[in-house]
Scaffold this motif. Structure first.
Motif, mmCIF file in Angstrom:
data_model
loop_
_atom_site.group_PDB
_atom_site.id
_atom_site.type_symbol
_atom_site.label_atom_id
_atom_site.label_comp_id
_atom_site.label_asym_id
_atom_site.label_seq_id
_atom_site.Cartn_x
_atom_site.Cartn_y
_atom_site.Cartn_z
ATOM 1 N N UNK A 1 5.234 -0.114 6.208
ATOM 2 C CA UNK A 1 3.962 -0.015 6.189
ATOM 3 C C UNK A 1 3.653 -1.294 5.123
ATOM 4 N N UNK A 2 2.436 -2.114 5.525
ATOM 5 C CA UNK A 2 2.111 -2.708 5.330
ATOM 6 C C UNK A 2 2.672 -4.205 4.236
ATOM 7 N N UNK A 3 4.297 -4.497 4.710
ATOM 8 C CA UNK A 3 5.284 -5.609 4.447
ATOM 9 C C UNK A 3 5.898 -4.660 3.500
ATOM 10 N N UNK A 4 6.461 -3.352 2.832
ATOM 11 C CA UNK A 4 6.827 -2.147 2.755
ATOM 12 C C UNK A 4 7.602 -0.855 2.696
ATOM 13 N N UNK A 5 8.785 -0.773 2.473
ATOM 14 C CA UNK A 5 8.762 0.887 3.073
ATOM 15 C C UNK A 5 8.878 1.753 2.310
ATOM 16 N N UNK A 6 7.988 2.783 2.741
ATOM 17 C CA UNK A 6 6.966 4.165 2.231
ATOM 18 C C UNK A 6 7.223 5.256 2.878
ATOM 19 N N UNK A 7 7.144 6.363 2.190
ATOM 20 C CA UNK A 7 7.026 6.883 2.471
ATOM 21 C C UNK A 7 6.172 7.501 3.261
ATOM 22 N N UNK A 8 6.412 8.835 4.814
ATOM 23 C CA UNK A 8 4.960 8.897 5.406
ATOM 24 C C UNK A 8 4.005 9.605 3.870
ATOM 25 N N UNK A 9 4.209 10.250 3.451
ATOM 26 C CA UNK A 9 3.485 10.339 2.295
ATOM 27 C C UNK A 9 2.518 9.523 1.601
ATOM 28 N N UNK A 10 2.823 8.268 1.160
ATOM 29 C CA UNK A 10 2.879 7.334 0.234
ATOM 30 C C UNK A 10 1.430 6.867 1.717
ATOM 31 N N UNK A 11 1.510 6.666 2.735
ATOM 32 C CA UNK A 11 1.206 6.213 3.819
ATOM 33 C C UNK A 11 -0.130 6.910 4.071
ATOM 34 N N UNK A 12 -0.096 7.828 3.826
ATOM 35 C CA UNK A 12 -0.763 9.242 4.133
ATOM 36 C C UNK A 12 -2.019 9.060 2.988
ATOM 37 N N UNK A 13 -1.480 9.317 1.915
ATOM 38 C CA UNK A 13 -1.968 8.903 0.520
ATOM 39 C C UNK A 13 -3.136 7.670 0.422
ATOM 40 N N UNK A 14 -2.363 6.707 1.392
ATOM 41 C CA UNK A 14 -3.672 5.156 1.741
ATOM 42 C C UNK A 14 -4.843 5.786 2.380
ATOM 43 N N UNK A 15 -4.145 6.459 3.631
ATOM 44 C CA UNK A 15 -5.604 6.442 4.500
ATOM 45 C C UNK A 15 -6.176 7.503 3.716
ATOM 46 N N UNK A 16 -5.898 8.314 2.689
ATOM 47 C CA UNK A 16 -7.250 9.530 2.044
ATOM 48 C C UNK A 16 -7.996 7.891 0.715
ATOM 49 N N UNK A 17 -7.206 7.134 0.666
ATOM 50 C CA UNK A 17 -7.885 6.289 -0.729
ATOM 51 C C UNK A 17 -8.674 5.584 0.481
ATOM 52 N N UNK A 18 -8.124 5.430 1.263
ATOM 53 C CA UNK A 18 -8.970 4.087 2.087
ATOM 54 C C UNK A 18 -10.475 4.974 1.885
ATOM 55 N N UNK A 19 -10.585 5.645 2.960
ATOM 56 C CA UNK A 19 -11.792 6.565 2.568
ATOM 57 C C UNK A 19 -12.879 6.826 1.413
ATOM 58 N N UNK A 20 -11.922 7.149 0.225
ATOM 59 C CA UNK A 20 -12.217 7.149 -1.193
ATOM 60 C C UNK A 20 -12.724 5.825 -1.646
ATOM 61 N N UNK A 21 -12.325 4.528 -1.245
ATOM 62 C CA UNK A 21 -12.719 3.523 -1.806
ATOM 63 C C UNK A 21 -14.668 3.169 -0.659
ATOM 64 N N UNK A 22 -14.118 3.098 0.548
ATOM 65 C CA UNK A 22 -15.123 3.109 1.080
ATOM 66 C C UNK A 22 -16.247 3.678 1.087
#
Length: 165
Positions: A109-130
C-alpha cells in the motif's frame, strides 16, 4: 487498532455518521467555495471524499461499486445521498469479503507493506482529513457547521453559550 472486521465497521459507521452530517449541510451555491483561486472547491473536495471510498476499497481487495463519473461534481444533494450509499456498501462489502483474520494480513500500500488494519485506518483518516477541509470551506461560504467531535459555533449558541477561546 482494528483486531476484527467488526472493530473497523463500528468505527467506520461512527465516522460515516459524522461525515454524513457535514455533507447533508452542503448547498449547491456553496460547492464553488475555494480557499484560493487554484485550490479545490468545496464540491471537488466533497465529491473526492465520496468517490475515493469505493476506489480505495477495491484497490485493497474489497469489491465495492464505484460512483458515476468521479470526475464530474454533482449537486450537493447527490453528494450527500451518494455518500450515504457508499458508506453503507463499504461496511457491507467488508463484512462479506473479509474475515477476522484479514486485518492482520499484509499487502502493498502506497509503496510499503501495511497490515489491512493500517490500510483501513488510512481510509478513515482520509475522510476525516477531507471532512475537516470541507467544514472550513463551509464556514467561509456562510453555512452552519454541525458538531463533529464537539460543539461547533452553532452548537455552543444552542447551549446559550459562546465558544471558548
Amino acid at each position: 487498532m482494528y483486531v476484527t472486521v467488526e472493530d473497523f465497521i463500528v468505527e467506520w459507521n461512527k465516522e460515516a455518521a459524522l461525515t454524513q452530517r457535514v455533507l447533508d449541510g452542503l448547498t449547491d451555491e456553496a460547492l464553488g467555495q475555494q480557499v484560493y483561486s487554484e485550490g479545490r472547491t468545496l464540491g471537488r473536495i466533497a465529491w473526492h471524499l465520496v468517490a475515493n471510498i469505493p476506489e480505495y476499497l477495491t484497490e485493497f481487495g474489497v469489491p465495492t461499486a464505484g460512483v458515476r463519473d468521479p470526475d464530474e461534481v454533482p449537486s450537493a444533494r447527490e453528494i450527500a445521498d451518494t455518500f450515504r450509499t457508499v458508506a453503507a456498501e463499504a461496511a457491507e462489502s467488508l463484512g462479506k469479503h473479509w474475515t477476522d483474520d484479514s486485518p492482520k494480513q499484509t499487502q502493498q500500500a502506497f509503496g510499503r507493506t501495511e497490515t489491512n488494519a493500517m490500510i483501513l485506518m488510512g481510509l478513515i483518516k482520509h475522510i476525516v482529513h477531507h471532512r475537516g477541509q470541507a467544514t472550513v470551506l463551509m464556514r467561509q461560504a456562510g453555512l452552519p457547521i454541525p458538531a463533529v467531535y464537539g460543539p461547533s459555533k452553532e452548537g455552543w449558541a444552542q447551549f446559550g453559550r459562546t465558544p471558548p477561546l
